[in-house]
Design a protein around this motif. Structure first.
Motif, PDB file in Angstrom:
ATOM      1  N   LEU A 183       0.825  -1.200   0.000  1.00 24.98           N
ATOM      2  CA  LEU A 183       0.000   0.000   0.000  1.00 24.98           C
ATOM      3  C   LEU A 183       0.864   1.258   0.000  1.00 24.98           C
ATOM      4  CD1 LEU A 183      -2.671   1.440   0.128  1.00 24.98           C
ATOM      5  CD2 LEU A 183      -2.770   0.995   2.593  1.00 24.98           C
ATOM      6  N   LEU A 184       1.923   1.274   0.808  1.00 26.58           N
ATOM      7  CA  LEU A 184       2.805   2.436   0.838  1.00 26.58           C
ATOM      8  C   LEU A 184       3.468   2.659  -0.524  1.00 26.58           C
ATOM      9  CD1 LEU A 184       4.445   1.900   4.341  1.00 26.58           C
ATOM     10  CD2 LEU A 184       2.928   3.784   3.687  1.00 26.58           C
ATOM     11  N   ALA A 185       3.835   1.565  -1.194  1.00 28.75           N
ATOM     12  CA  ALA A 185       4.411   1.700  -2.529  1.00 28.75           C
ATOM     13  C   ALA A 185       3.383   2.277  -3.496  1.00 28.75           C
ATOM     14  CB  ALA A 185       4.912   0.343  -3.018  1.00 28.75           C
ATOM     15  N   ASP A 186       2.148   1.815  -3.415  1.00 25.28           N
ATOM     16  CA  ASP A 186       1.080   2.357  -4.262  1.00 25.28           C
ATOM     17  C   ASP A 186       0.907   3.857  -4.049  1.00 25.28           C
ATOM     18  OD1 ASP A 186       0.640  -0.152  -5.221  1.00 25.28           O
ATOM     19  OD2 ASP A 186      -1.207  -0.512  -4.091  1.00 25.28           O
ATOM     20  N   LEU A 187       1.088   4.300  -2.810  1.00 23.28           N
ATOM     21  CA  LEU A 187       0.905   5.710  -2.470  1.00 23.28           C
ATOM     22  C   LEU A 187       2.138   6.552  -2.781  1.00 23.28           C
ATOM     23  CD1 LEU A 187      -0.906   5.284   0.982  1.00 23.28           C
ATOM     24  CD2 LEU A 187      -1.946   5.839  -1.233  1.00 23.28           C
ATOM     25  N   GLY A 188       3.199   5.906  -3.257  1.00 28.02           N
ATOM     26  CA  GLY A 188       4.425   6.640  -3.568  1.00 28.02           C
ATOM     27  C   GLY A 188       5.306   6.902  -2.368  1.00 28.02           C
ATOM     28  N   ARG A 189       4.988   6.299  -1.244  1.00 21.48           N
ATOM     29  CA  ARG A 189       5.790   6.486  -0.022  1.00 21.48           C
ATOM     30  C   ARG A 189       6.827   5.360   0.030  1.00 21.48           C
ATOM     31  NH1 ARG A 189       0.741   7.328   4.055  1.00 21.48           N
ATOM     32  NH2 ARG A 189       2.363   7.024   5.658  1.00 21.48           N
ATOM     33  N   ALA A 226      12.142   6.907  -9.994  1.00 28.25           N
ATOM     34  CA  ALA A 226      10.989   6.525 -10.812  1.00 28.25           C
ATOM     35  C   ALA A 226       9.710   6.579  -9.992  1.00 28.25           C
ATOM     36  CB  ALA A 226      11.194   5.111 -11.373  1.00 28.25           C
ATOM     37  N   THR A 227       8.602   6.822 -10.681  1.00 30.41           N
ATOM     38  CA  THR A 227       7.284   6.836 -10.037  1.00 30.41           C
ATOM     39  C   THR A 227       6.716   5.427 -10.051  1.00 30.41           C
ATOM     40  OG1 THR A 227       6.877   9.085 -10.801  1.00 30.41           O
ATOM     41  CG2 THR A 227       4.951   7.803 -10.099  1.00 30.41           C
ATOM     42  N   PRO A 228       6.324   4.904  -8.888  1.00 30.84           N
ATOM     43  CA  PRO A 228       5.790   3.531  -8.860  1.00 30.84           C
ATOM     44  C   PRO A 228       4.478   3.426  -9.607  1.00 30.84           C
ATOM     45  CG  PRO A 228       5.447   4.621  -6.754  1.00 30.84           C
ATOM     46  CD  PRO A 228       6.316   5.539  -7.566  1.00 30.84           C
ATOM     47  N   GLN A 229       4.295   2.288 -10.305  1.00 30.56           N
ATOM     48  CA  GLN A 229       3.034   2.027 -10.985  1.00 30.56           C
ATOM     49  C   GLN A 229       2.027   1.474  -9.979  1.00 30.56           C
ATOM     50  OE1 GLN A 229       2.361   2.756 -14.217  1.00 30.56           O
ATOM     51  NE2 GLN A 229       4.390   3.712 -14.223  1.00 30.56           N
ATOM     52  N   PRO A 230       0.780   1.949 -10.032  1.00 28.12           N
ATOM     53  CA  PRO A 230      -0.243   1.441  -9.098  1.00 28.12           C
ATOM     54  C   PRO A 230      -0.407  -0.066  -9.250  1.00 28.12           C
ATOM     55  CG  PRO A 230      -1.010   3.399 -10.259  1.00 28.12           C
ATOM     56  CD  PRO A 230       0.252   2.978 -10.932  1.00 28.12           C
ATOM     57  N   THR A 231      -0.533  -0.754  -8.155  1.00 24.30           N
ATOM     58  CA  THR A 231      -0.783  -2.186  -8.160  1.00 24.30           C
ATOM     59  C   THR A 231      -2.070  -2.452  -7.412  1.00 24.30           C
ATOM     60  OG1 THR A 231       0.490  -2.475  -6.138  1.00 24.30           O
ATOM     61  CG2 THR A 231       1.676  -2.722  -8.208  1.00 24.30           C
ATOM     62  N   THR A 232      -2.605  -3.633  -7.597  1.00 31.64           N
ATOM     63  CA  THR A 232      -3.841  -3.995  -6.916  1.00 31.64           C
ATOM     64  C   THR A 232      -3.554  -4.332  -5.469  1.00 31.64           C
ATOM     65  OG1 THR A 232      -4.747  -4.869  -8.960  1.00 31.64           O
ATOM     66  CG2 THR A 232      -5.811  -5.563  -6.906  1.00 31.64           C
TER      67      THR A 232
END
Length: 301
Positions: A183-189, A226-232
Motif C-alpha cells: 500500500l505504501l508503494a502504491d501511495l508513492g511512499r 521513478a514513479t511507482p506504478q499502481p498495483t492492486t
C-alpha cells in the motif's frame, strides 16, 4: 449499674453453642415477624437463579442453532441471494460466534462486489475484537481493505499496524507487513515501503524470497527516482497449514495469487465467495452456489 455489669458478665460467659442458639432464635423470631418480606426474598432468589440457568441454556441453544444454520447457508448460498440471506442471519443470531463468521463472510462479499462502505458498516460492531484471535485478525484485514477502497489510507495502515504490533502468529505479522509495504508503494511512499519490506527480509521466519525481490524493486525505484506504478491492493490471504483449518482468515479466492506478497502454502480454509472476475469457470452473478467452507465454525473468538 451493678445489674448491668452482671448481665454483661453472664453474656460473656455464654458458650459458642449458646450464642449460635440465640442467633437462630433471634432469626426465627425476625422471620415470623416479617413473614411477607421473607417470602418475597425467597421467591426473588428462586426467580434469579432460575433466570440465570434459563439464560445460559438459551444462549447455548442459540449458539448451536446459529452454527448449524451457518453451515446450511454456506452450502446453499448463491451470488444473487448471499447479501440478503447473510444480513438476515446476522440480525437473528447477533452476538454468537457464528454471527461473527457471518459478518466476515458478508463483508467480504460486499468488498468483492465494490461496496466498501457497506462492508465497513457490517464490520463496525466487531471492529474492536482483539487481533490475537483469528476473528480479530480477519476483521482487521478486511477493515484495512475496506478503508483502502474508500480512500482512507491512513486508517487502512492503522489496521495493518494493529496486526503487526498485536498478532501472536508470525505469519499474520508477515502478511500485514507485506500489505503495508504494497500500500505504501502504491501511495508513492517508497522509503516507508522499503522499511516494511526490510523488516520482512531481516526476519528469519519470513522465508518467502519474494519479499527480497520487492525490497530490491523499491530500492531501485528510490535510486532512480521513478514513479511507482499502481498495483492492486491484495485482499487478505488464506492461512498456511500451520495455523490450522480453524483460523478464520478471509482471502481472495485466487484473486491474490498473481503478484501477491503472501507467503505460500496450503489449501484455503477461508470462508467466502470465489472471485468471479478472475475465475473463468466460476459461477455467474445470477446463478451458482457458493462453495461450502471446509473450515469448522469454531474459528471465531
Amino acid at each position: 449499674m451493678p445489674g448491668a455489669v452482671a448481665k454483661k458478665k453472664r453474656k460473656d460467659e455464654l458458650s459458642q453453642e449458646d450464642r449460635f442458639l440465640h442467633f437462630v432464635e433471634d432469626g426465627s423470631a425476625w422471620a415470623q415477624a416479617h413473614t411477607r418480606a421473607v417470602l418475597m426474598i425467597s421467591v426473588s432468589l428462586v426467580l434469579l437463579v432460575g433466570g440465570v440457568l434459563y439464560y445460559r441454556s438459551y444462549r447455548e441453544s442459540l449458539r448451536t442453532r446459529a452454527a448449524i444454520e451457518l453451515n446450511q447457508l454456506r452450502a446453499t448460498l448463491t451470488v444473487a441471494d448471499a447479501v440478503p440471506r447473510l444480513t438476515g442471519f446476522v440480525a437473528r443470531f447477533d452476538g454468537t460466534p457464528a454471527a461473527t463468521e457471518g459478518r466476515l463472510l458478508l463483508a467480504k462479499i460486499q468488498l468483492q462486489s465494490g461496496q466498501p462502505q457497506a462492508a465497513l458498516g457490517v464490520l463496525d460492531p466487531i471492529a474492536s475484537k482483539p487481533v490475537d484471535i483469528p476473528s480479530g485478525y480477519a476483521v482487521k484485514l478486511l477493515l484495512a481493505e475496506g478503508y483502502k477502497n474508500t480512500g482512507e489510507y491512513d486508517r487502512s495502515l492503522a489496521q495493518l499496524n494493529a496486526i503487526i504490533e498485536g498478532a501472536y502468529v508470525p505469519y499474520q505479522r508477515h502478511r500485514a507487513l507485506a500489505e503495508r509495504g504494497r500500500l505504501l508503494a502504491d501511495l508513492g511512499r517508497l522509503e516507508e515501503a522499503a522499511v516494511a519490506y526490510q523488516r520482512l527480509v531481516d526476519d528469519e521466519r519470513a522465508t518467502d524470497d519474494l519479499y527480497r525481490v520487492r525490497l530490491g524493486e523499491i530500492q531501485a525505484m528510490i535510486a532512480s527516482g521513478a514513479t511507482p506504478q499502481p498495483t492492486t491492493f491484495s485482499a487478505p490471504a488464506p492461512a498456511p497449514p500451520e495455523e490450522g483449518a480453524e483460523a478464520l482468515i478471509p482471502g481472495a479466492d485466487g484473486a491474490d495469487t498473481a503478484g501477491s506478497d503472501a507467503e505460500p502454502g496450503g489449501s484455503d480454509p477461508e470462508v467466502g465467495l470465489p472471485d468471479t472476475a478472475s475465475t473463468p469457470d466460476g459461477p455467474s452473478p445470477d446463478s451458482g452456489t457458493v462453495p461450502a467452507d471446509s473450515a469448522s465454525a469454531g474459528g471465531s473468538g
